[in-house]
Scaffold this motif. Structure first.
Motif, short mmCIF file in Angstrom:
data_model
loop_
_atom_site.label_atom_id
_atom_site.label_comp_id
_atom_site.label_asym_id
_atom_site.label_seq_id
_atom_site.Cartn_x
_atom_site.Cartn_y
_atom_site.Cartn_z
N LEU A 131 0.85 -1.18 0.14
CA LEU A 131 -0.08 0.19 -0.03
C LEU A 131 0.93 1.34 0.02
O LEU A 131 0.67 2.34 -0.67
CB LEU A 131 -1.00 -0.04 1.15
N VAL A 132 1.86 1.34 0.86
CA VAL A 132 2.79 2.52 0.91
C VAL A 132 4.02 2.61 -0.12
O VAL A 132 3.95 3.55 -0.79
CB VAL A 132 3.18 2.68 2.47
N VAL B 228 -9.38 1.22 7.73
CA VAL B 228 -10.90 1.56 8.31
C VAL B 228 -12.11 1.25 7.34
O VAL B 228 -12.86 0.55 7.68
CB VAL B 228 -11.04 3.16 8.83
N VAL B 229 -12.05 1.54 6.23
CA VAL B 229 -12.97 1.17 4.90
C VAL B 229 -12.99 -0.32 4.92
O VAL B 229 -14.19 -0.95 4.68
CB VAL B 229 -12.73 1.74 3.78
N THR B 230 -11.75 -1.00 4.82
CA THR B 230 -11.86 -2.40 4.75
C THR B 230 -12.47 -3.01 5.92
O THR B 230 -13.32 -4.09 5.78
CB THR B 230 -10.42 -2.85 4.74
N GLY B 231 -12.44 -2.60 7.14
CA GLY B 231 -12.98 -3.00 8.63
C GLY B 231 -14.48 -2.90 8.26
O GLY B 231 -15.07 -3.93 8.64
N LEU C 8 -8.03 -5.19 -2.79
CA LEU C 8 -7.19 -6.25 -2.32
C LEU C 8 -7.18 -6.56 -0.88
O LEU C 8 -6.98 -8.03 -0.54
CB LEU C 8 -6.10 -5.77 -2.97
N LEU C 9 -7.08 -5.72 -0.07
CA LEU C 9 -7.00 -5.78 1.51
C LEU C 9 -8.14 -6.67 1.93
O LEU C 9 -8.01 -7.47 2.57
CB LEU C 9 -6.93 -4.55 1.91
#
Length: 432
Positions: free
Chosen positions: A92-93, A108-111, A252-253
Motif C-alpha cells: 500500500l505504501v 478503516v474502510v476495509t474493516g 485487495l486488502l
C-alpha cells in the motif's frame, strides 16, 4: 447470580476450568507478545513513528482480545496480522504510493466492509468465489515475502544495484546475531517451547549489544509513552478517497483479510470444540479491524498463536480476556521494547514466513490450470516485491487457462470481475 452472569459474558461453560483458562491466556500472551515490536518495526518502515507504532499495536491487540472475549466468547487471540502488515507497508505504501495515513483510511474502510460481510451471508459468497489454490497461494507467497524481508533486515541478503545478492560478510556482528537468533528460534519453536519466539528475540537483543551490532534506538521519541501518538490516533487521511488506487487497495486488502480470517477462525473454533461460535467470532474480528485503523495499526487476524492457548485448555473468552489484560500491562515496557534491533526481529519474520509456507500442503497440483496460476502467485509476490502484482499474475492467468481448456464454467463469475480489476490496475499504472 453474579457468578453466572460473569461466566455467561465470556462463554465460560460449567465444564470449563477457569484456572486452566487463566493459564491458557497467559500462555497465549507469551506466545504472541513478540508481535508488538515486530509489527511496530514494519509500521515504522511505512513512515510511522516507532513508539507510536508500539502503542497502536498494543491498543489494537487489547481491544481485539476484549471484543473476542465478550462478543466472540472464544479463546482466540486477536493481534495485527503478520503478512497483512507487510501488505500495508510494502504494497500500500511503498508500491501503491499511498501515504501511511491514507493506508490507515484503507484499513478503516476495509474493516467496515468486512463487518458488512461478516454480519451477512456475503462471507460465504466471497470465500467461494476464489479457488482454494489461489487462496493458499496468497498465504505461501506472503510467507516467502516475509522471509525475504527478514533476510534483508538481517543483512544476510543485501541490495546490489537492481538485484539482491547473498552478503559475503558473515563476520558482520549484525549477521552473526541474526543467524544465531534464527537457529535458536527454530530450535525453541520445533521443541514447542512456550514463548519461544519471545525468548529468541530477547536473547538476540542481548547478543546484538554484546557483539556491538547495535548502539541502541536512534529514532525513538523521548518523553511519555504516548508522546507522538496523537498524530496516529484517528490519523486517517481521506485525500485519496475518490482515486481508483485507493479503492483497488481496499478491494485487495478485503480479499486477504476475509480469506485469512475465515480459515483461521473456522479451524480455531473447531479446535476449541466451539464451532457454534464461528459467526460471533468473525463478527467480533470485523469490528476489531475497524478499531485497528482508528488506533493506527494494520489489520488484525485471529492469531495462529491462539492454538497454543487452545491446546493448553482454553475454551472460552476468559482466555482472550486474560491475554488482553496482559497486553494492557505491556504499556509499562514500551521504553524497553524500543531497544530491540532489526537483527533480533528479522529472524522472527523468517520463522513466521516458514510457517505460512505450510499452506502449500493444502494445494492441489494435479490440474495444470490450477497449478500454474497458484505458482505465479507464490513466486511473483516475493520476486516483484509486491503482493498486489503477485496476486494479479495468478488471478489473471487462472480464467485464461480455464477458458483455453474449455473449462470456462469452472470459473466463478466473480473471479472474472476480479481479474478485470487487476488488468485495469496494470493499465492504470502504465498510463500514470
Amino acid at each position: 447470580m453474579k457468578s453466572n452472569f460473569w461466566r455467561n459474558s465470556v462463554g465460560l461453560l460449567p465444564e470449563h476450568d477457569w484456572k486452566r483458562e487463566w493459564a491458557a491466556g497467559i500462555l497465549s500472551y507469551f506466545a504472541s507478545v513478540y508481535i508488538v515490536m515486530v509489527n511496530a518495526a514494519i509500521l515504522h518502515d511505512a513512515g510511522m513513528p516507532l513508539r507510536a507504532g508500539m502503542v497502536a499495536t498494543l491498543l489494537t491487540a487489547l481491544t481485539g482480545c476484549l471484543l473476542m472475549a465478550f462478543a466472540g466468547k472464544t479463546p482466540i487471540i486477536v493481534v495485527p496480522g503478520m503478512g497483512i502488515n507487510a501488505f500495508f507497508t510494502y504494497t500500500l505504501v511503498h508500491s501503491m504510493k499511498l501515504d501511511w495515513r491514507e493506508a490507515l483510511a484503507v484499513v478503516v474502510v476495509t474493516g467496515v466492509l468486512f463487518a458488512i460481510v461478516a454480519f451477512t451471508s456475503l462471507y460465504r459468497i466471497l470465500s467461494e468465489a476464489i479457488p482454494h489454490n489461489l487462496q493458499h497461494a496468497i498465504t505461501v507467497g506472503i510467507g516467502l515475502f516475509l522471509t525475504f524481508i527478514g533476510l534483508q533486515k538481517s543483512g544476510i541478503v543485501i541490495a546490489h544495484q537492481t538485484t539482491f545478492v547473498a552478503i559475503g560478510h558473515f563476520s558482520d556482528p549484525a549477521v552473526i546475531t541474526s543467524c544465531i537468533t534464527l537457529l535458536l528460534a527454530l530450535v525453541l519453536f520445533i521443541r514447542g517451547t512456550s514463548g519461544g519466539l519471545l525468548i529468541s528475540m530477547a536473547v538476540g537483543t542481548g547478543l546484538a549489544y554484546l557483539l556491538g551490532a547495535t548502539k541502541g534506538p536512534e529514532n525513538v521519541e523521548s518523553g511519555h509513552v504516548f508522546s507522538g501518538y496523537s498524530n496516529v490516533f484517528f490519523g486517517m487521511q481521506w485525500t485519496g478517497l475518490l482515486s481508483l488506487v485507493f479503492w483497488i487497495a481496499i478491494f485487495l486488502l478485503l480479499l486477504i483479510v476475509v480469506f485469512e480470517n475465515i480459515g483461521l477462525i473456522a479451524s480455531q473454533t473447531q479446535l476449541a470444540n466451539r464451532p457454534e461460535r464461528f459467526k460471533s467470532s468473525l463478527r467480533a474480528l470485523s469490528i476489531a479491524n475497524i478499531a485497528a485503523g482508528i488506533f493506527g495499526s494494520s489489520p488484525v487476524v485471529a492469531a495462529a498463536e491462539s492454538n497454543a492457548g487452545i491446546a493448553a485448555g482454553g475454551r472460552s473468552g476468559l482466555t482472550s480476556l486474560v491475554t488482553g489484560i496482559l497486553f494492557g500491562a505491556t504499556f509499562l515496557f514500551i521504553p524497553l521494547l524500543a531497544y530491540v534491533p532489526d537483527s533480533a526481529i528479522a529472524p522472527i519474520l523468517m520463522v513466521i514466513g516458514g510457517l505460512m509456507v505450510q499452506s502449500v500442503r493444502e494445494m492441489d497440483f494435479s490440474d495444470m490450470t490450477e497449478l500454474f496460476p497458484a505458482f505465479l502467485v507464490m513466486v511473483m509476490i516475493p520476486f516483484t516485491y509486491s503482493i498486489v502484482d503477485g496476486m494479479a499474475f495468478g488471478f489473471i492467468t487462472y480464467p485464461i487457462l480455464k477458458l483455453s481448456m474449455g473449462k470456462g464454467k469452472d470459473v466463478p463469475p466473480a473471479l472474472y470481475a476480479i481479474a478485470a480489476l487487476f488488468v485495469a490496475n496494470f493499465i492504470l499504472h502504465a498510463l500514470l
